[in-house]
Design a protein around this motif. Structure first.
Motif, PDB file in Angstrom:
ATOM      1  N   UNK A 108       0.861  -1.175   0.000  1.00 48.12           N
ATOM      2  CA  UNK A 108       0.000   0.000   0.000  1.00 48.12           C
ATOM      3  C   UNK A 108       0.901   1.229   0.000  1.00 48.12           C
ATOM      4  N   UNK A 109       0.791   2.067  -1.034  1.00 47.10           N
ATOM      5  CA  UNK A 109       1.594   3.276  -1.134  1.00 47.10           C
ATOM      6  C   UNK A 109       0.789   4.454  -0.601  1.00 47.10           C
ATOM      7  N   UNK A 110       1.348   5.156   0.381  1.00 46.66           N
ATOM      8  CA  UNK A 110       0.704   6.329   0.969  1.00 46.66           C
ATOM      9  C   UNK A 110       1.694   7.489   0.907  1.00 46.66           C
ATOM     10  N   UNK A 111       1.237   8.684   1.321  1.00 45.13           N
ATOM     11  CA  UNK A 111       2.078   9.870   1.158  1.00 45.13           C
ATOM     12  C   UNK A 111       3.198   9.972   2.186  1.00 45.13           C
ATOM     13  N   UNK A 136      -3.609   5.774 -13.569  1.00 43.93           N
ATOM     14  CA  UNK A 136      -4.656   4.828 -13.978  1.00 43.93           C
ATOM     15  C   UNK A 136      -4.567   4.521 -15.469  1.00 43.93           C
ATOM     16  N   UNK A 137      -4.219   5.533 -16.265  1.00 47.74           N
ATOM     17  CA  UNK A 137      -4.140   5.339 -17.712  1.00 47.74           C
ATOM     18  C   UNK A 137      -3.009   4.376 -18.091  1.00 47.74           C
ATOM     19  N   UNK A 138      -1.902   4.417 -17.342  1.00 45.80           N
ATOM     20  CA  UNK A 138      -0.779   3.530 -17.652  1.00 45.80           C
ATOM     21  C   UNK A 138      -1.006   2.123 -17.126  1.00 45.80           C
ATOM     22  N   UNK A 139      -1.745   2.019 -16.020  1.00 39.82           N
ATOM     23  CA  UNK A 139      -2.006   0.705 -15.425  1.00 39.82           C
ATOM     24  C   UNK A 139      -3.519   0.491 -15.338  1.00 39.82           C
ATOM     25  N   UNK A 140      -4.204   0.355 -16.461  1.00 41.53           N
ATOM     26  CA  UNK A 140      -5.682   0.280 -16.441  1.00 41.53           C
ATOM     27  C   UNK A 140      -6.213  -0.915 -15.653  1.00 41.53           C
ATOM     28  N   UNK A 141      -5.445  -2.001 -15.599  1.00 46.56           N
ATOM     29  CA  UNK A 141      -5.899  -3.179 -14.862  1.00 46.56           C
ATOM     30  C   UNK A 141      -5.829  -2.975 -13.342  1.00 46.56           C
ATOM     31  N   UNK A 161      -0.760  -7.679  -5.790  1.00 46.31           N
ATOM     32  CA  UNK A 161      -1.355  -6.359  -6.013  1.00 46.31           C
ATOM     33  C   UNK A 161      -0.660  -5.263  -5.216  1.00 46.31           C
ATOM     34  N   UNK A 162      -0.695  -4.039  -5.759  1.00 49.02           N
ATOM     35  CA  UNK A 162      -0.304  -2.852  -5.018  1.00 49.02           C
ATOM     36  C   UNK A 162      -1.459  -1.861  -5.069  1.00 49.02           C
ATOM     37  N   UNK A 163      -1.513  -1.015  -4.058  1.00 53.50           N
ATOM     38  CA  UNK A 163      -2.597  -0.046  -3.920  1.00 53.50           C
ATOM     39  C   UNK A 163      -2.011   1.336  -3.660  1.00 53.50           C
ATOM     40  N   UNK A 164      -2.727   2.363  -4.075  1.00 53.65           N
ATOM     41  CA  UNK A 164      -2.321   3.748  -3.812  1.00 53.65           C
ATOM     42  C   UNK A 164      -3.448   4.448  -3.070  1.00 53.65           C
ATOM     43  N   UNK A 165      -3.096   5.140  -1.990  1.00 53.23           N
ATOM     44  CA  UNK A 165      -4.056   5.963  -1.249  1.00 53.23           C
ATOM     45  C   UNK A 165      -3.397   7.300  -0.946  1.00 53.23           C
ATOM     46  N   UNK A 166      -3.940   8.379  -1.533  1.00 56.15           N
ATOM     47  CA  UNK A 166      -3.385   9.709  -1.286  1.00 56.15           C
ATOM     48  C   UNK A 166      -4.501  10.651  -0.849  1.00 56.15           C
ATOM     49  N   UNK A 167      -4.123  11.806  -0.317  1.00 52.62           N
ATOM     50  CA  UNK A 167      -5.101  12.831   0.033  1.00 52.62           C
ATOM     51  C   UNK A 167      -5.698  13.423  -1.239  1.00 52.62           C
ATOM     52  N   UNK A 168      -7.010  13.682  -1.220  1.00 55.37           N
ATOM     53  CA  UNK A 168      -7.659  14.312  -2.369  1.00 55.37           C
ATOM     54  C   UNK A 168      -7.341  15.799  -2.455  1.00 55.37           C
ATOM     55  N   UNK A 169      -6.986  16.408  -1.308  1.00 57.32           N
ATOM     56  CA  UNK A 169      -6.694  17.845  -1.233  1.00 57.32           C
ATOM     57  C   UNK A 169      -7.881  18.702  -1.650  1.00 57.32           C
ATOM     58  N   UNK A 170      -9.098  18.166  -1.509  1.00 53.83           N
ATOM     59  CA  UNK A 170     -10.286  18.940  -1.866  1.00 53.83           C
ATOM     60  C   UNK A 170     -10.361  20.212  -1.027  1.00 53.83           C
ATOM     61  N   UNK A 171     -10.746  21.304  -1.695  1.00 53.79           N
ATOM     62  CA  UNK A 171     -10.789  22.584  -1.008  1.00 53.79           C
ATOM     63  C   UNK A 171      -9.491  23.349  -1.090  1.00 53.79           C
ATOM     64  N   UNK A 172      -8.492  22.798  -1.804  1.00 56.02           N
ATOM     65  CA  UNK A 172      -7.204  23.471  -1.968  1.00 56.02           C
ATOM     66  C   UNK A 172      -6.892  23.616  -3.456  1.00 56.02           C
ATOM     67  N   UNK A 173      -5.849  24.389  -3.744  1.00 59.30           N
ATOM     68  CA  UNK A 173      -5.437  24.589  -5.134  1.00 59.30           C
ATOM     69  C   UNK A 173      -4.824  23.329  -5.734  1.00 59.30           C
ATOM     70  N   UNK A 174      -4.412  22.380  -4.874  1.00 58.57           N
ATOM     71  CA  UNK A 174      -3.744  21.177  -5.366  1.00 58.57           C
ATOM     72  C   UNK A 174      -4.718  20.070  -5.762  1.00 58.57           C
TER      73      UNK A 174
END
Length: 221
Positions: A91-94, A175-180, A150-163
């Motif tokens: 699991x990849x996190x920030x 997602x486009x490079x690893x569609x599966x 399998x590997x997984x990615x979980x990051x902050x959405x940063x909703x409400x910010x410029x990022x």
């Protein structure tokens, strides 16, 4: 004409803008020399355009492409911890705070008998890789291929910010490079992982708003 840049203390967004500007210069047959201070910025540029000079046995040595890939992998934290490569699932996190958060939630769920085991017992390893800029470096150098699926990615959405839009663009590219693996690549619904915290003291309960800047005052509780 030769353009020379030294990149210091840039935000991820500034790094992305700088990389776009440099690629435009290259497209116009301009020679660009960039001295980055972070592997994240290198991850936004083509591997064939990256050169690293490193002192080896007291001598300055120009690294080959394979050596550059190994050097960047080490800088991004993959080679530094072989548990990520050898684990059954990653699991990849920030950051380290996210590692502690997810690990503690898993421990509480196990103690309440909501899950049958803790992650370590199932061979899941949580790897902090930094923000979206780091993930783009992983994408450009295809470091995901070094992990067992399998590997997984979980990051902050940063909703409400410029990022926020930038985070979505980065995830879209992955997602486009690893569609599966699309079902394994996620951003939080709320602003960041700390927004899911609930503080209780006696009969008082405090729940953070979904897009509140929790880090500004959560340590007051």
């Amino acid at each position: 004409m030769v353009y020379a840049f030294e990149a210091n203390d840039l935000s991820e967004e500034d790094e992305a803008l700088l990389a776009q500007a440099l690629l435009k210069l290259v497209a116009k047959n301009k020679q660009v020399i960039l001295i980055p201070r972070t592997p994240h910025l290198m991850g936004l540029l083509p591997l064939e355009g990256i050169k690293i000079i490193k002192k080896v046995a007291g001598q300055q040595q120009l690294l080959s492409d394979s050596q550059i890939l190994a050097e960047v992998s080490s800088s991004l934290g993959l080679e530094a911890d072989q548990r990520a490569v050898k684990s059954r699932c990653v699991l990849l996190v920030e950051g380290q705070e996210d590692v502690r958060f997810v690990t503690k939630i898993n421990q509480w769920m196990y103690e309440e008998k909501l899950v049958e085991a803790i992650f370590a017992e199932k061979g899941l390893f949580i790897l902090p890789v930094g923000g979206c800029g780091s993930l783009l470096a992983w994408l450009n150098f295809d470091l995901f291929s070094k992990l067992n699926e399998p590997w997984f990615i979980l990051i902050d959405s940063d909703k409400g910010t410029d990022e926020a839009k930038q985070s979505q663009r980065h995830l879209h590219r992955i997602r486009a490079k690893y569609p599966w693996m699309q079902a394994h690549i996620h951003a939080t619904f709320k602003r960041e992982i700390e927004n899911y915290l609930v503080f209780k003291e006696g009969k008082k309960t405090h729940v953070f708003a979904p897009y509140e800047d929790v880090k500004q005052h959560m340590y007051d509780f």
